[in-house]
Write a protein that holds these residues in place. Structure first.
Motif, PDB file in Angstrom:
ATOM      1  N   SER A  75       0.836  -1.197   0.000  1.00 58.11           N
ATOM      2  CA  SER A  75       0.000   0.000   0.000  1.00 58.11           C
ATOM      3  C   SER A  75       0.876   1.255   0.000  1.00 58.11           C
ATOM      4  O   SER A  75       0.636   2.211  -0.745  1.00 58.11           O
ATOM      5  CB  SER A  75      -0.918  -0.033   1.233  1.00 58.11           C
ATOM      6  OG  SER A  75      -1.621   1.172   1.344  1.00 58.11           O
ATOM      7  N   TRP A  80      -1.916   2.792  -3.147  1.00 55.73           N
ATOM      8  CA  TRP A  80      -3.287   2.265  -3.183  1.00 55.73           C
ATOM      9  C   TRP A  80      -3.734   1.949  -1.764  1.00 55.73           C
ATOM     10  O   TRP A  80      -2.927   1.521  -0.945  1.00 55.73           O
ATOM     11  CB  TRP A  80      -3.352   0.961  -3.983  1.00 55.73           C
ATOM     12  CG  TRP A  80      -2.780   1.039  -5.355  1.00 55.73           C
ATOM     13  CD1 TRP A  80      -2.719   2.149  -6.155  1.00 55.73           C
ATOM     14  CD2 TRP A  80      -2.178  -0.024  -6.106  1.00 55.73           C
ATOM     15  NE1 TRP A  80      -2.115   1.828  -7.352  1.00 55.73           N
ATOM     16  CE2 TRP A  80      -1.774   0.511  -7.345  1.00 55.73           C
ATOM     17  CE3 TRP A  80      -1.950  -1.384  -5.842  1.00 55.73           C
ATOM     18  CZ2 TRP A  80      -1.158  -0.260  -8.324  1.00 55.73           C
ATOM     19  CZ3 TRP A  80      -1.331  -2.152  -6.818  1.00 55.73           C
ATOM     20  CH2 TRP A  80      -0.947  -1.606  -8.039  1.00 55.73           C
ATOM     21  N   ASP A  84      -7.231  -2.408  -1.591  1.00 54.07           N
ATOM     22  CA  ASP A  84      -7.048  -2.642  -3.034  1.00 54.07           C
ATOM     23  C   ASP A  84      -5.760  -3.397  -3.334  1.00 54.07           C
ATOM     24  O   ASP A  84      -5.367  -3.526  -4.481  1.00 54.07           O
ATOM     25  CB  ASP A  84      -7.008  -1.304  -3.785  1.00 54.07           C
ATOM     26  CG  ASP A  84      -8.367  -0.624  -3.778  1.00 54.07           C
ATOM     27  OD1 ASP A  84      -9.373  -1.308  -3.519  1.00 54.07           O
ATOM     28  OD2 ASP A  84      -8.405   0.591  -4.008  1.00 54.07           O
ATOM     29  N   MET A  90      -7.296  -7.861  -8.298  1.00 53.03           N
ATOM     30  CA  MET A  90      -6.793  -6.743  -9.104  1.00 53.03           C
ATOM     31  C   MET A  90      -7.064  -6.929 -10.585  1.00 53.03           C
ATOM     32  O   MET A  90      -6.885  -8.025 -11.106  1.00 53.03           O
ATOM     33  CB  MET A  90      -5.264  -6.651  -8.960  1.00 53.03           C
ATOM     34  CG  MET A  90      -4.811  -6.012  -7.695  1.00 53.03           C
ATOM     35  SD  MET A  90      -2.996  -5.964  -7.697  1.00 53.03           S
ATOM     36  CE  MET A  90      -2.755  -5.511  -5.984  1.00 53.03           C
ATOM     37  N   ARG A  94      -3.294  -3.295 -12.962  1.00 53.88           N
ATOM     38  CA  ARG A  94      -2.804  -2.994 -11.629  1.00 53.88           C
ATOM     39  C   ARG A  94      -1.832  -4.080 -11.158  1.00 53.88           C
ATOM     40  O   ARG A  94      -0.780  -3.777 -10.603  1.00 53.88           O
ATOM     41  CB  ARG A  94      -4.012  -2.890 -10.699  1.00 53.88           C
ATOM     42  CG  ARG A  94      -3.729  -2.253  -9.389  1.00 53.88           C
ATOM     43  CD  ARG A  94      -5.041  -2.009  -8.660  1.00 53.88           C
ATOM     44  NE  ARG A  94      -5.557  -0.697  -8.942  1.00 53.88           N
ATOM     45  CZ  ARG A  94      -5.749   0.231  -7.990  1.00 53.88           C
ATOM     46  NH1 ARG A  94      -5.503  -0.041  -6.728  1.00 53.88           N
ATOM     47  NH2 ARG A  94      -6.212   1.412  -8.308  1.00 53.88           N
TER      48      ARG A  94
END
Ligand SMILES: [Zn+2]
Length: 109
Positions: A75, A80, A84, A90, A94
């Motif tokens: 992250s 993100w 996510d 994903m 991504r």
């Protein structure tokens, strides 16, 4: 085990075909597939996600970080939200960015 409705195929709009395999529950339709009750995805997406996981998992399998810390680091490296950062959800665009993010994490450890 609960029998959730089969995922709907985004190509033809029908419910996917369910099969029990030695790897678990699988759904197939129109060349797309998924495991468990996840949405169907194409081969490129599965490939990008599994490559992302392969690279990412070394972070915590090596013992350098806990699994939770590895997701926090992803992250941090991507910007993100942690929610996510789960590769199996994903989109391929991504997932394809994860290996570079993991290299940034290694460089910062
Ligand atoms: Zn279909």
């Amino acid at each position: 085990m609960s029998r959730k409705p089969r995922p709907i195929c985004p190509v033809c709009g029908q419910r996917a075909v369910r099969s029990e395999t030695k790897y678990g529950l699988r759904h197939d339709c129109c060349g797309l597939w998924s495991w468990g009750n996840k949405p169907l995805a194409d081969a490129d997406t599965h490939k990008a996600r599994s490559e992302a996981h392969r690279v990412f998992d070394v972070l915590w399998r090596s013992g350098h970080l806990s699994r939770g810390e590895a997701y926090q680091a992803l992250s941090w490296a991507t910007g993100w939200p942690e929610a996510d950062c789960h590769m199996m959800h994903m989109p391929k665009e991504r997932a394809a960015l994860v290996p570079a993010a993991v290299r940034r994490i290694w460089a910062a450890l």
